[in-house]
Design a protein around this motif. Sequence first.
Motif, mmCIF file in Angstrom:
data_model
loop_
_atom_site.group_PDB
_atom_site.id
_atom_site.type_symbol
_atom_site.label_atom_id
_atom_site.label_comp_id
_atom_site.label_asym_id
_atom_site.label_seq_id
_atom_site.Cartn_x
_atom_site.Cartn_y
_atom_site.Cartn_z
ATOM 1 N N PRO A 1 -5.940 3.519 5.666
ATOM 2 C CA PRO A 1 -5.283 2.250 5.326
ATOM 3 C C PRO A 1 -3.794 2.438 5.017
ATOM 4 O O PRO A 1 -3.390 3.517 4.626
ATOM 5 C CB PRO A 1 -6.032 1.854 4.065
ATOM 6 C CG PRO A 1 -6.413 3.142 3.418
ATOM 7 C CD PRO A 1 -6.641 4.116 4.520
ATOM 8 N N LEU A 2 -3.063 1.363 5.218
ATOM 9 C CA LEU A 2 -1.663 1.394 4.819
ATOM 10 C C LEU A 2 -1.602 1.371 3.294
ATOM 11 O O LEU A 2 -2.414 0.725 2.651
ATOM 12 C CB LEU A 2 -0.927 0.175 5.379
ATOM 13 C CG LEU A 2 -0.823 0.104 6.897
ATOM 14 C CD1 LEU A 2 -0.041 -1.134 7.294
ATOM 15 C CD2 LEU A 2 -0.153 1.330 7.479
ATOM 16 N N VAL A 3 -0.656 2.077 2.747
ATOM 17 C CA VAL A 3 -0.585 2.153 1.284
ATOM 18 C C VAL A 3 0.805 1.764 0.781
ATOM 19 O O VAL A 3 1.793 1.888 1.491
ATOM 20 C CB VAL A 3 -0.919 3.575 0.755
ATOM 21 C CG1 VAL A 3 -2.344 3.949 1.076
ATOM 22 C CG2 VAL A 3 0.045 4.612 1.288
ATOM 23 N N ASN A 4 0.820 1.278 -0.424
ATOM 24 C CA ASN A 4 2.078 1.076 -1.139
ATOM 25 C C ASN A 4 2.042 1.989 -2.354
ATOM 26 O O ASN A 4 1.048 2.043 -3.070
ATOM 27 C CB ASN A 4 2.217 -0.379 -1.598
ATOM 28 C CG ASN A 4 2.649 -1.288 -0.462
ATOM 29 O OD1 ASN A 4 2.909 -0.824 0.648
ATOM 30 N ND2 ASN A 4 2.719 -2.564 -0.740
ATOM 31 N N LEU A 5 3.133 2.675 -2.563
ATOM 32 C CA LEU A 5 3.193 3.596 -3.696
ATOM 33 C C LEU A 5 4.351 3.199 -4.600
ATOM 34 O O LEU A 5 5.470 2.994 -4.135
ATOM 35 C CB LEU A 5 3.373 5.032 -3.191
ATOM 36 C CG LEU A 5 3.392 6.133 -4.245
ATOM 37 C CD1 LEU A 5 2.024 6.286 -4.887
ATOM 38 C CD2 LEU A 5 3.819 7.450 -3.635
ATOM 39 N N THR A 6 4.038 3.048 -5.878
ATOM 40 C CA THR A 6 5.087 2.749 -6.838
ATOM 41 C C THR A 6 4.959 3.745 -7.983
ATOM 42 O O THR A 6 3.971 4.471 -8.070
ATOM 43 C CB THR A 6 4.962 1.322 -7.413
ATOM 44 O OG1 THR A 6 3.727 1.217 -8.113
ATOM 45 C CG2 THR A 6 5.009 0.278 -6.325
ATOM 46 N N GLU A 7 5.959 3.751 -8.830
ATOM 47 C CA GLU A 7 5.860 4.634 -9.991
ATOM 48 C C GLU A 7 6.382 3.948 -11.241
ATOM 49 O O GLU A 7 7.237 3.074 -11.183
ATOM 50 C CB GLU A 7 6.611 5.944 -9.757
ATOM 51 C CG GLU A 7 8.104 5.781 -9.640
ATOM 52 C CD GLU A 7 8.840 7.114 -9.594
ATOM 53 O OE1 GLU A 7 8.263 8.146 -9.970
ATOM 54 O OE2 GLU A 7 10.015 7.096 -9.191
ATOM 55 N N TYR B 1 1.897 7.180 -11.199
ATOM 56 C CA TYR B 1 2.077 6.702 -9.830
ATOM 57 C C TYR B 1 0.992 5.665 -9.609
ATOM 58 O O TYR B 1 -0.133 5.832 -10.078
ATOM 59 C CB TYR B 1 1.886 7.831 -8.817
ATOM 60 C CG TYR B 1 2.959 8.878 -8.841
ATOM 61 C CD1 TYR B 1 4.244 8.577 -8.409
ATOM 62 C CD2 TYR B 1 2.692 10.158 -9.288
ATOM 63 C CE1 TYR B 1 5.240 9.534 -8.442
ATOM 64 C CE2 TYR B 1 3.675 11.128 -9.315
ATOM 65 C CZ TYR B 1 4.955 10.809 -8.894
ATOM 66 O OH TYR B 1 5.935 11.744 -8.920
ATOM 67 N N MET B 2 1.320 4.604 -8.897
ATOM 68 C CA MET B 2 0.328 3.589 -8.574
ATOM 69 C C MET B 2 0.229 3.523 -7.054
ATOM 70 O O MET B 2 1.206 3.230 -6.374
ATOM 71 C CB MET B 2 0.758 2.213 -9.092
ATOM 72 C CG MET B 2 1.159 2.175 -10.553
ATOM 73 S SD MET B 2 -0.226 2.293 -11.666
ATOM 74 C CE MET B 2 -0.829 0.622 -11.558
ATOM 75 N N ARG C 1 -1.658 1.734 -3.902
ATOM 76 C CA ARG C 1 -2.464 0.555 -3.580
ATOM 77 C C ARG C 1 -2.740 0.484 -2.090
ATOM 78 O O ARG C 1 -1.887 0.838 -1.283
ATOM 79 C CB ARG C 1 -1.742 -0.722 -4.012
ATOM 80 C CG ARG C 1 -1.636 -0.864 -5.517
ATOM 81 C CD ARG C 1 -1.064 -2.226 -5.875
ATOM 82 N NE ARG C 1 -0.979 -2.373 -7.316
ATOM 83 C CZ ARG C 1 0.030 -1.919 -8.039
ATOM 84 N NH1 ARG C 1 1.035 -1.303 -7.457
ATOM 85 N NH2 ARG C 1 0.036 -2.095 -9.349
ATOM 86 N N ALA C 2 -3.917 0.008 -1.782
ATOM 87 C CA ALA C 2 -4.282 -0.170 -0.373
ATOM 88 C C ALA C 2 -5.162 -1.400 -0.246
ATOM 89 O O ALA C 2 -5.971 -1.673 -1.125
ATOM 90 C CB ALA C 2 -5.022 1.059 0.142
ATOM 91 N N GLU C 3 -4.977 -2.134 0.836
ATOM 92 C CA GLU C 3 -5.797 -3.321 1.069
ATOM 93 C C GLU C 3 -7.030 -2.922 1.856
ATOM 94 O O GLU C 3 -6.934 -2.473 2.998
ATOM 95 C CB GLU C 3 -4.988 -4.366 1.844
ATOM 96 C CG GLU C 3 -3.850 -4.943 1.021
ATOM 97 C CD GLU C 3 -3.151 -6.100 1.702
ATOM 98 O OE1 GLU C 3 -3.142 -6.145 2.942
ATOM 99 O OE2 GLU C 3 -2.613 -6.957 0.981
ATOM 100 N N VAL D 1 -8.555 -5.042 -2.977
ATOM 101 C CA VAL D 1 -7.368 -4.191 -3.106
ATOM 102 C C VAL D 1 -7.717 -2.990 -3.987
ATOM 103 O O VAL D 1 -8.162 -3.147 -5.120
ATOM 104 C CB VAL D 1 -6.161 -4.956 -3.709
ATOM 105 C CG1 VAL D 1 -4.952 -4.038 -3.856
ATOM 106 C CG2 VAL D 1 -5.810 -6.137 -2.834
#
Lengths: 137, 151
Positions: B48-54, B59-60, B62-64, B131
């Motif tokens: 899956p495509l992921v979004n990474l934040t911090e 670190y967070m 996320r993937a749909e 999510v």
Amino acid sequence: MANESQSRDMQVKGKQEVAGAAEQTRPGRVFIPPVDISEDENVITLLADMPGVAPNDVNIDVRENTLTLSGEIKPFEGAEETDILVEYDTGQYYRQFTLPELVDQDKIDAQLKDGVLTLVLPKAEAAKPKKIEIKNN
Amino acid sequence: MITRRLFDFPDFGWRNSFEEMERMRRYLDQVLGQSEAGLRIPAAGVFPLVNLTETKENYMLRAELPGVTAQDLDIQTTGRNITISGERKIEPDPNVRYHRREREPGRFSRAMTLPGDIDREKIEASLENGVLTITIPKSEKARPRQITIKS
């Protein structure tokens, strides 16, 4: 054939955006949810992927023969978070369908689970197929 | 199965260039009044495509993953790497006629390398409304530390 499709590796499909900026009244992006639509004698079943939409934030509207689905998402990210990598965008979902047959609007059943909307649209009595017997004299 | 690694960059200095590009992209969108649909290529073509934040502590990731249940997911970590794998099951109903089949079933696996050291013992994952959110605490030495200037 069913098993064949189950074991396939999933491919990345970018989210499709609603074309035409004129539709939007609010800022933000609007995506088209992918759907499965199936039909049997009594019902039309629609499944739509709307990840991130809470059950209370989905809106289903049937007017005459137009079905409108929309879903709102709340921002996931906390205020302190900074992006490191953004591969997908989030936004609202919106999609419209023209229903081929009359639907009993009072009996529409909707359920949202794990980001998948399941909509069961029962056909109106008049739209159900009737078998006509041929009489032999 | 294809797995591809992200963040195989040196830890120092790469993040700013990403931010710079993102800022430029947003600016161009504003100027041209267009959305960036079609212009952006996913950083890794692996589902899956992921979004990474911090944040300072975590670190967070996320993937749909609509329609994927917790039982169908497998999350593993080794060192700085995290792997998300699983299967999305969609059983076709043989008794109905399909008009549209846009939702895809299948297996997936994605491995990623995080940009800093992590505390693997305290990783938490939740799946809500399709999510997946993985909260990965940074290890003590990877957290930013305030330095006071002595006068």
